[in-house]
Design a protein around this motif. Structure first.
Motif, short mmCIF file in Angstrom:
data_model
loop_
_atom_site.label_atom_id
_atom_site.label_comp_id
_atom_site.label_asym_id
_atom_site.label_seq_id
_atom_site.Cartn_x
_atom_site.Cartn_y
_atom_site.Cartn_z
N HIS A 271 42.81 10.59 28.60
CA HIS A 271 43.42 9.33 29.55
C HIS A 271 43.28 8.19 28.46
CE1 HIS A 271 43.69 6.15 32.39
NE2 HIS A 271 44.50 6.92 32.96
N TYR A 272 44.51 7.62 28.49
CA TYR A 272 44.48 6.44 27.47
C TYR A 272 43.36 5.35 27.80
CZ TYR A 272 46.36 2.29 25.08
OH TYR A 272 46.64 1.09 24.58
N ALA A 273 43.57 4.79 28.99
CA ALA A 273 42.52 3.86 29.11
C ALA A 273 40.91 4.09 29.35
CB ALA A 273 42.94 3.21 30.72
N THR A 274 40.61 5.54 29.95
CA THR A 274 39.43 5.77 30.33
C THR A 274 38.65 6.83 29.18
OG1 THR A 274 39.95 7.47 31.62
CG2 THR A 274 39.64 5.20 32.57
N ARG A 275 39.50 7.30 28.15
CA ARG A 275 39.19 8.33 27.29
C ARG A 275 38.65 9.48 27.99
NH1 ARG A 275 41.92 4.80 24.57
NH2 ARG A 275 41.62 4.44 22.62
N SER A 276 38.86 9.96 29.43
CA SER A 276 38.37 10.80 29.98
C SER A 276 39.50 12.04 29.86
CB SER A 276 38.13 10.78 31.43
OG SER A 276 39.49 10.12 32.07
N ARG A 277 38.81 13.05 30.03
CA ARG A 277 39.55 14.51 29.76
C ARG A 277 40.53 14.62 30.80
NH1 ARG A 277 37.17 18.38 25.88
NH2 ARG A 277 38.52 19.74 26.82
#
Length: 190
Positions: free
Chosen positions: A71-77
């Motif tokens: 995810h662009y904003a959170t860097r979560s998978r």
């Protein structure tokens, strides 16, 4: 600009037919060996192309390699897999795998004259299912894309879905045909 970048060809379609027809136009003139579909809501991560090329070389016997995205904003998978693994047709249809980024053997598509569904609202999962019916893919647990969910007019947004229910119903019917094995409905989408 892209027009002056060596190795990049800009194409323009007469009308906006959606992502499938645009990608099929690109496939028709592509000269490479593999296809990495990149959309306006993707940002390739640093070193992504080198990682993809290395994996294509290592896993050359697969028709599709899937990679995770962040995810662009959170860097979560955004995938739901843990570790590199095979993805079979049955697993693809039967599990929620999350958001995956495909790299496809372009020559396989061209030699079999298959491509993206000609649907305004996407439906690329139909293409992946068609390829997976012939053999498994490989999931490489190494993110290559930042996925921007804040981009406007994304097909997966509630706003788009409320404005285009008919387009989405066609995709739902096509996926139901894949599950049930209805070949005549699947053929009509090409």
């Amino acid at each position: 600009t892209f027009r002056s970048t060596p190795g990049v060809t800009c194409l323009r379609s007469e009308k906006n037919g959606g992502p499938g027809p645009a990608r099929n136009l690109g496939i028709s003139v592509a000269k490479g060996r593999f296809l990495l579909p990149v959309d306006s809501d993707f940002i390739l991560m640093d070193g992504a192309l080198q990682r993809i090329l290395q994996e294509v070389e290592n896993e050359h016997h697969y028709r599709i390699l899937f990679f995770p995205c962040l995810h662009y904003a959170t860097r979560s998978r955004l995938d739901k897999l843990g570790g590199s693994c095979e993805i079979t047709y049955e697993r693809f249809l039967g599990e929620d795998l999350g958001e995956l980024i495909p790299v496809v053997d372009l020559q396989y598509l061209k030699h079999r004259d298959i491509g993206y569904p000609k649907l305004k609202s996407g439906g690329e999962s139909l293409l992946w299912a068609q390829i997976l019916a012939q053999g498994p893919a490989r999931f490489i647990d190494n993110p290559v894309v930042l996925y921007r969910t804040d981009a406007t007019n994304r097909i997966c947004t509630l706003e788009y879905q409320l404005q285009n229910p008919g387009d989405l119903a066609v995709i739902a019917d096509a996926m139901a045909a894949v599950y049930s094995g209805n070949r005549s409905l699947k053929a009509s989408l090409r």
